[in-house]
Design a protein around this motif. Sequence first.
Motif, PDB file in Angstrom:
ATOM      1  N   ARG A 106       0.838  -1.216   0.000  1.00  0.00           N
ATOM      2  CA  ARG A 106       0.000   0.000   0.000  1.00  0.00           C
ATOM      3  C   ARG A 106       0.863   1.252   0.000  1.00  0.00           C
ATOM      4  O   ARG A 106       0.592   2.217  -0.716  1.00  0.00           O
ATOM      5  CB  ARG A 106      -0.951   0.008   1.206  1.00  0.00           C
ATOM      6  CG  ARG A 106      -2.173  -0.855   1.031  1.00  0.00           C
ATOM      7  CD  ARG A 106      -3.197  -0.628   2.141  1.00  0.00           C
ATOM      8  NE  ARG A 106      -2.675  -0.820   3.483  1.00  0.00           N
ATOM      9  CZ  ARG A 106      -2.639  -1.984   4.120  1.00  0.00           C
ATOM     10  NH1 ARG A 106      -3.106  -3.061   3.533  1.00  0.00           N
ATOM     11  NH2 ARG A 106      -2.149  -2.067   5.342  1.00  0.00           N
ATOM     12  N   ASP A 107       1.931   1.240   0.801  1.00  0.00           N
ATOM     13  CA  ASP A 107       2.850   2.372   0.830  1.00  0.00           C
ATOM     14  C   ASP A 107       3.505   2.577  -0.531  1.00  0.00           C
ATOM     15  O   ASP A 107       3.671   3.717  -0.981  1.00  0.00           O
ATOM     16  CB  ASP A 107       3.925   2.168   1.906  1.00  0.00           C
ATOM     17  CG  ASP A 107       3.358   2.205   3.322  1.00  0.00           C
ATOM     18  OD1 ASP A 107       2.203   2.663   3.500  1.00  0.00           O
ATOM     19  OD2 ASP A 107       4.079   1.762   4.250  1.00  0.00           O
ATOM     20  N   ALA A 108       3.867   1.473  -1.194  1.00  0.00           N
ATOM     21  CA  ALA A 108       4.486   1.576  -2.516  1.00  0.00           C
ATOM     22  C   ALA A 108       3.481   2.106  -3.543  1.00  0.00           C
ATOM     23  O   ALA A 108       3.847   2.890  -4.429  1.00  0.00           O
ATOM     24  CB  ALA A 108       5.027   0.221  -2.958  1.00  0.00           C
ATOM     25  N   VAL A 109       2.215   1.694  -3.427  1.00  0.00           N
ATOM     26  CA  VAL A 109       1.179   2.208  -4.334  1.00  0.00           C
ATOM     27  C   VAL A 109       1.043   3.721  -4.139  1.00  0.00           C
ATOM     28  O   VAL A 109       0.992   4.477  -5.116  1.00  0.00           O
ATOM     29  CB  VAL A 109      -0.181   1.492  -4.113  1.00  0.00           C
ATOM     30  CG1 VAL A 109      -1.312   2.235  -4.800  1.00  0.00           C
ATOM     31  CG2 VAL A 109      -0.107   0.061  -4.610  1.00  0.00           C
ATOM     32  N   MET A 110       1.007   4.145  -2.888  1.00  0.00           N
ATOM     33  CA  MET A 110       0.892   5.585  -2.629  1.00  0.00           C
ATOM     34  C   MET A 110       2.154   6.316  -3.086  1.00  0.00           C
ATOM     35  O   MET A 110       2.074   7.426  -3.614  1.00  0.00           O
ATOM     36  CB  MET A 110       0.632   5.849  -1.144  1.00  0.00           C
ATOM     37  CG  MET A 110      -0.713   5.316  -0.666  1.00  0.00           C
ATOM     38  SD  MET A 110      -2.108   5.788  -1.703  1.00  0.00           S
ATOM     39  CE  MET A 110      -2.194   7.519  -1.347  1.00  0.00           C
ATOM     40  N   GLY A 111       3.311   5.687  -2.927  1.00  0.00           N
ATOM     41  CA  GLY A 111       4.563   6.269  -3.394  1.00  0.00           C
ATOM     42  C   GLY A 111       4.621   6.357  -4.905  1.00  0.00           C
ATOM     43  O   GLY A 111       5.408   7.124  -5.466  1.00  0.00           O
ATOM     44  N   PHE A 112       3.824   5.569  -5.570  1.00  0.00           N
ATOM     45  CA  PHE A 112       3.724   5.632  -7.032  1.00  0.00           C
ATOM     46  C   PHE A 112       2.676   6.665  -7.452  1.00  0.00           C
ATOM     47  O   PHE A 112       2.926   7.525  -8.301  1.00  0.00           O
ATOM     48  CB  PHE A 112       3.354   4.254  -7.580  1.00  0.00           C
ATOM     49  CG  PHE A 112       2.922   4.258  -9.015  1.00  0.00           C
ATOM     50  CD1 PHE A 112       3.843   4.433 -10.027  1.00  0.00           C
ATOM     51  CD2 PHE A 112       1.587   4.095  -9.348  1.00  0.00           C
ATOM     52  CE1 PHE A 112       3.438   4.448 -11.364  1.00  0.00           C
ATOM     53  CE2 PHE A 112       1.170   4.104 -10.662  1.00  0.00           C
ATOM     54  CZ  PHE A 112       2.102   4.281 -11.677  1.00  0.00           C
ATOM     55  N   LEU A 113       1.503   6.596  -6.838  1.00  0.00           N
ATOM     56  CA  LEU A 113       0.395   7.459  -7.262  1.00  0.00           C
ATOM     57  C   LEU A 113       0.617   8.941  -6.968  1.00  0.00           C
ATOM     58  O   LEU A 113       0.399   9.791  -7.843  1.00  0.00           O
ATOM     59  CB  LEU A 113      -0.912   7.003  -6.596  1.00  0.00           C
ATOM     60  CG  LEU A 113      -1.526   5.714  -7.114  1.00  0.00           C
ATOM     61  CD1 LEU A 113      -2.767   5.366  -6.309  1.00  0.00           C
ATOM     62  CD2 LEU A 113      -1.848   5.825  -8.586  1.00  0.00           C
ATOM     63  N   ILE A 114       1.019   9.266  -5.762  1.00  0.00           N
ATOM     64  CA  ILE A 114       1.115  10.680  -5.371  1.00  0.00           C
ATOM     65  C   ILE A 114       2.105  11.447  -6.261  1.00  0.00           C
ATOM     66  O   ILE A 114       1.737  12.451  -6.853  1.00  0.00           O
ATOM     67  CB  ILE A 114       1.425  10.821  -3.865  1.00  0.00           C
ATOM     68  CG1 ILE A 114       0.203  10.354  -3.068  1.00  0.00           C
ATOM     69  CG2 ILE A 114       1.788  12.261  -3.513  1.00  0.00           C
ATOM     70  CD1 ILE A 114       0.427  10.249  -1.580  1.00  0.00           C
ATOM     71  N   PRO A 115       3.369  11.001  -6.390  1.00  0.00           N
ATOM     72  CA  PRO A 115       4.281  11.761  -7.256  1.00  0.00           C
ATOM     73  C   PRO A 115       3.814  11.784  -8.719  1.00  0.00           C
ATOM     74  O   PRO A 115       3.940  12.804  -9.404  1.00  0.00           O
ATOM     75  CB  PRO A 115       5.619  11.040  -7.139  1.00  0.00           C
ATOM     76  CG  PRO A 115       5.509  10.164  -5.955  1.00  0.00           C
ATOM     77  CD  PRO A 115       4.074   9.910  -5.711  1.00  0.00           C
ATOM     78  N   SER A 116       3.273  10.660  -9.177  1.00  0.00           N
ATOM     79  CA  SER A 116       2.826  10.598 -10.574  1.00  0.00           C
ATOM     80  C   SER A 116       1.692  11.590 -10.821  1.00  0.00           C
ATOM     81  O   SER A 116       1.719  12.353 -11.795  1.00  0.00           O
ATOM     82  CB  SER A 116       2.365   9.191 -10.932  1.00  0.00           C
ATOM     83  OG  SER A 116       3.445   8.289 -10.836  1.00  0.00           O
ATOM     84  N   ILE A 117       0.710  11.590  -9.937  1.00  0.00           N
ATOM     85  CA  ILE A 117      -0.431  12.495 -10.113  1.00  0.00           C
ATOM     86  C   ILE A 117       0.011  13.949 -10.011  1.00  0.00           C
ATOM     87  O   ILE A 117      -0.376  14.787 -10.832  1.00  0.00           O
ATOM     88  CB  ILE A 117      -1.545  12.172  -9.086  1.00  0.00           C
ATOM     89  CG1 ILE A 117      -2.178  10.815  -9.422  1.00  0.00           C
ATOM     90  CG2 ILE A 117      -2.597  13.263  -9.067  1.00  0.00           C
ATOM     91  CD1 ILE A 117      -3.117  10.285  -8.358  1.00  0.00           C
ATOM     92  N   VAL A 118       0.852  14.256  -9.019  1.00  0.00           N
ATOM     93  CA  VAL A 118       1.330  15.630  -8.857  1.00  0.00           C
ATOM     94  C   VAL A 118       2.078  16.080 -10.116  1.00  0.00           C
ATOM     95  O   VAL A 118       1.834  17.179 -10.645  1.00  0.00           O
ATOM     96  CB  VAL A 118       2.226  15.763  -7.594  1.00  0.00           C
ATOM     97  CG1 VAL A 118       2.964  17.090  -7.585  1.00  0.00           C
ATOM     98  CG2 VAL A 118       1.396  15.591  -6.333  1.00  0.00           C
ATOM     99  N   CYS A 119       2.971  15.240 -10.609  1.00  0.00           N
ATOM    100  CA  CYS A 119       3.741  15.610 -11.804  1.00  0.00           C
ATOM    101  C   CYS A 119       2.834  15.785 -13.022  1.00  0.00           C
ATOM    102  O   CYS A 119       2.993  16.739 -13.803  1.00  0.00           O
ATOM    103  CB  CYS A 119       4.815  14.566 -12.090  1.00  0.00           C
ATOM    104  SG  CYS A 119       6.174  14.592 -10.893  1.00  0.00           S
ATOM    105  N   TRP A 120       1.880  14.884 -13.209  1.00  0.00           N
ATOM    106  CA  TRP A 120       0.996  14.998 -14.375  1.00  0.00           C
ATOM    107  C   TRP A 120       0.089  16.227 -14.267  1.00  0.00           C
ATOM    108  O   TRP A 120      -0.201  16.883 -15.267  1.00  0.00           O
ATOM    109  CB  TRP A 120       0.162  13.726 -14.563  1.00  0.00           C
ATOM    110  CG  TRP A 120       0.974  12.623 -15.190  1.00  0.00           C
ATOM    111  CD1 TRP A 120       1.476  11.544 -14.578  1.00  0.00           C
ATOM    112  CD2 TRP A 120       1.391  12.551 -16.557  1.00  0.00           C
ATOM    113  NE1 TRP A 120       2.195  10.770 -15.457  1.00  0.00           N
ATOM    114  CE2 TRP A 120       2.147  11.377 -16.689  1.00  0.00           C
ATOM    115  CE3 TRP A 120       1.210  13.366 -17.674  1.00  0.00           C
ATOM    116  CZ2 TRP A 120       2.723  10.986 -17.901  1.00  0.00           C
ATOM    117  CZ3 TRP A 120       1.786  12.962 -18.882  1.00  0.00           C
ATOM    118  CH2 TRP A 120       2.535  11.789 -18.986  1.00  0.00           C
TER     119      TRP A 120
END
Length: 187
Positions: A106-120
């Motif tokens: 779950r932490d890895a999913v959030m570590g993937f989603l948050i930076p990706s969404i912010v950057c996009w």
Amino acid sequence: MTTGPEVWREFAHDPRSPEFAAMRASDTDRDIVLRTLGEAYAEGRIDRDEYDERADAVHVAKTLGELPGYLDDLVPSTALTPYARVGLDARSVEEQAIAKWQKSRRDAVMGFLIPSIVCWVIWAITMYGGFPWPVFATIGSGFPLVAMTIQRKDMIESNKKRIVRKQERELRRQQRQRRRQLPPGAA
């Protein structure tokens, strides 16, 4: 017939484990030992006198730790699992290890989603139609998630070992505390 190592699995708490040795034995625990002694007698592995002697001793046994001695030469001894040695059952360790892996995932999913969404989102607001640089952040933050998924079994096994080591340290700490609390000369 239950004169094999599976006898130990019938106990609610493994009487060979130091963690449970001081626990009071239940009638069910004594019945398991008595049934095993009866089977050994029926197979001719012990004689009537020995059966009577052991059965009488089992009837008055107070703790779980007293029971294995009556079966040592009748039931094949298997090494205690690392889990039983420290007072844990394999199912509990497995559940804890999987839960720890799931939290890490779950932490890895959030570590993937948050930076990706912010950057996009930044890219969409400032440079829409330009070079899609957030793809690099998405790929980079996706590696830990992919690795975690691929290495699931290894990570769970590693978590199991950590849980057992932690329990062993805790048991040693408790034993040291108990020794400190003993009056001088008592051992």
